[in-house]
Design an enzyme around this catalytic site. Structure first.
Site, PDB file in Angstrom:
ATOM      1  N   ASP A  82      -9.413  -1.869   8.567  1.00 13.53           N
ATOM      2  CA  ASP A  82      -9.859  -0.958   9.624  1.00 13.53           C
ATOM      3  C   ASP A  82     -10.490  -1.732  10.775  1.00 13.53           C
ATOM      4  OD1 ASP A  82      -9.118   1.218   8.084  1.00 13.53           O
ATOM      5  OD2 ASP A  82     -11.139   1.577   7.314  1.00 13.53           O
ATOM      6  N   ARG A  85      -6.975   2.463  -2.925  1.00 15.76           N
ATOM      7  CA  ARG A  85      -5.974   1.760  -2.158  1.00 15.76           C
ATOM      8  C   ARG A  85      -5.951   0.277  -2.480  1.00 15.76           C
ATOM      9  NH1 ARG A  85      -8.568   3.686   2.605  1.00 15.76           N
ATOM     10  NH2 ARG A  85      -8.132   5.678   1.693  1.00 15.76           N
ATOM     11  N   ASP A 113      -6.960  -1.933   2.563  1.00 17.86           N
ATOM     12  CA  ASP A 113      -7.278  -1.129   3.735  1.00 17.86           C
ATOM     13  C   ASP A 113      -7.834  -2.089   4.777  1.00 17.86           C
ATOM     14  OD1 ASP A 113      -7.772   1.179   5.289  1.00 17.86           O
ATOM     15  OD2 ASP A 113      -9.799   1.399   4.478  1.00 17.86           O
ATOM     16  N   ARG A 171       0.837  -1.208   0.000  1.00 20.09           N
ATOM     17  CA  ARG A 171       0.000   0.000   0.000  1.00 20.09           C
ATOM     18  C   ARG A 171       0.869   1.255   0.000  1.00 20.09           C
ATOM     19  NH1 ARG A 171      -5.114   1.729   3.839  1.00 20.09           N
ATOM     20  NH2 ARG A 171      -5.129   3.914   3.197  1.00 20.09           N
TER      21      ARG A 171
HETATM   22  N1  PH2 Z   1     -12.946   2.914   1.777  1.00 21.73           N
HETATM   23  C1  PH2 Z   1     -12.701   4.207   1.876  1.00 21.73           C
HETATM   24  C2  PH2 Z   1     -13.391   5.209   1.077  1.00 21.73           C
HETATM   25  N2  PH2 Z   1     -14.456   4.674   0.266  1.00 21.73           N
HETATM   26  N3  PH2 Z   1     -15.716   2.918  -0.583  1.00 21.73           N
HETATM   27  C3  PH2 Z   1     -15.982   1.592  -0.633  1.00 21.73           C
HETATM   28  N4  PH2 Z   1     -16.967   1.151  -1.408  1.00 21.73           N
HETATM   29  N5  PH2 Z   1     -15.274   0.673   0.089  1.00 21.73           N
HETATM   30  C4  PH2 Z   1     -14.242   1.061   0.900  1.00 21.73           C
HETATM   31  O1  PH2 Z   1     -13.617   0.198   1.542  1.00 21.73           O
HETATM   32  C5  PH2 Z   1     -13.936   2.444   0.975  1.00 21.73           C
HETATM   33  C6  PH2 Z   1     -14.708   3.345   0.209  1.00 21.73           C
HETATM   34  C7  PH2 Z   1     -11.715   4.723   2.821  1.00 21.73           C
HETATM   35  O2  PH2 Z   1     -11.274   3.816   3.710  1.00 21.73           O
HETATM   36 MG    MG Z   2     -11.009   2.758   5.632  1.00 25.83          MG
HETATM   37 MG    MG Z   3      -7.761   2.515   7.028  1.00 22.77          MG
END
Ligand code: PH2
Ligand code: MG
Ligand code: MG
Length: 170
Positions: free
Chosen positions: A97, A92, A95, A83
């Protein structure tokens, strides 16, 4: 040892998205053990439109790591998988979280738990519905089923994982 139950969201919209999710899950051991997996969903980008669609998944894990150590671990996996920094809500490769950490509430500069955007994000609530529909948000005290009622799921599609790499198609 003290074991915590944590929900983690995974997202990718660059490169081989399915492989990125798999590689992320496989990088968690030995400190973090996955115990449940949602289906994988293809989701429209949220927050910033001009980027490819995401694959999203939520997993439940068990870990003895405290919240900030878990955060460090997830950040280092993201980095190891390649990343690169972009802008807020931007594209990205991977990610990861922390959504919920037991029923803990943390509000600090580096880390907010529960994740502050859960209520607004169908790409998190739809996969949460697969594995923990009755989980209660420790701040709003609303179950996932109830939160999921308030978001539009229209453009969220179940993703069919590709055949295993190297499998014979004859
Ligand atoms: N993550 C983001 C911003 N927008 N949109 C979708 N559909 N899925 C994501 O995981 C995502 C996003 C920032 O972490
Ligand atoms: Mg996120
Ligand atoms: Mg994150």
């Amino acid at each position: 040892m003290d074991s915590h139950t944590v929900f983690i969201s995974l997202g990718s919209n660059l490169g081989n998205r399915e492989k990125a999710l798999k590689d992320a899950v496989n990088s968690l051991s030995p400190d973090v053990t996955p115990t449940a997996f949602s289906k994988i969903y293809e989701t429209p980008p949220w927050g910033y439109d001009q980027q490819p669609t995401f694959l999203n998944q939520v997993i439940r894990v068990k870990t003895a790591l405290p919240p900030f150590d878990l955060l460090d671990k997830l950040k280092s996996i993201e980095k190891d998988l390649g990343r690169r920094p972009t802008f807020r809500y931007g594209p990205r490769l991977i990610d990861m979280d922390i959504l919920f950490f037991d029923a803990i509430v943390i509000s600090s500069e580096r880390l907010t738990i529960p994740h502050p955007e859960i209520e607004n994000r169908a790409f998190v609530l739809v996969p949460m519905m697969d594995i923990a529909p009755d989980f209660i948000h420790p701040v709003s005290c609303r179950p996932i089923t109830n939160l999921a009622k308030d978001v539009s799921k229209k453009k969220i599609k179940e993703y069919q994982p590709k055949e295993e790499i190297g499998r014979d198609h004859a």
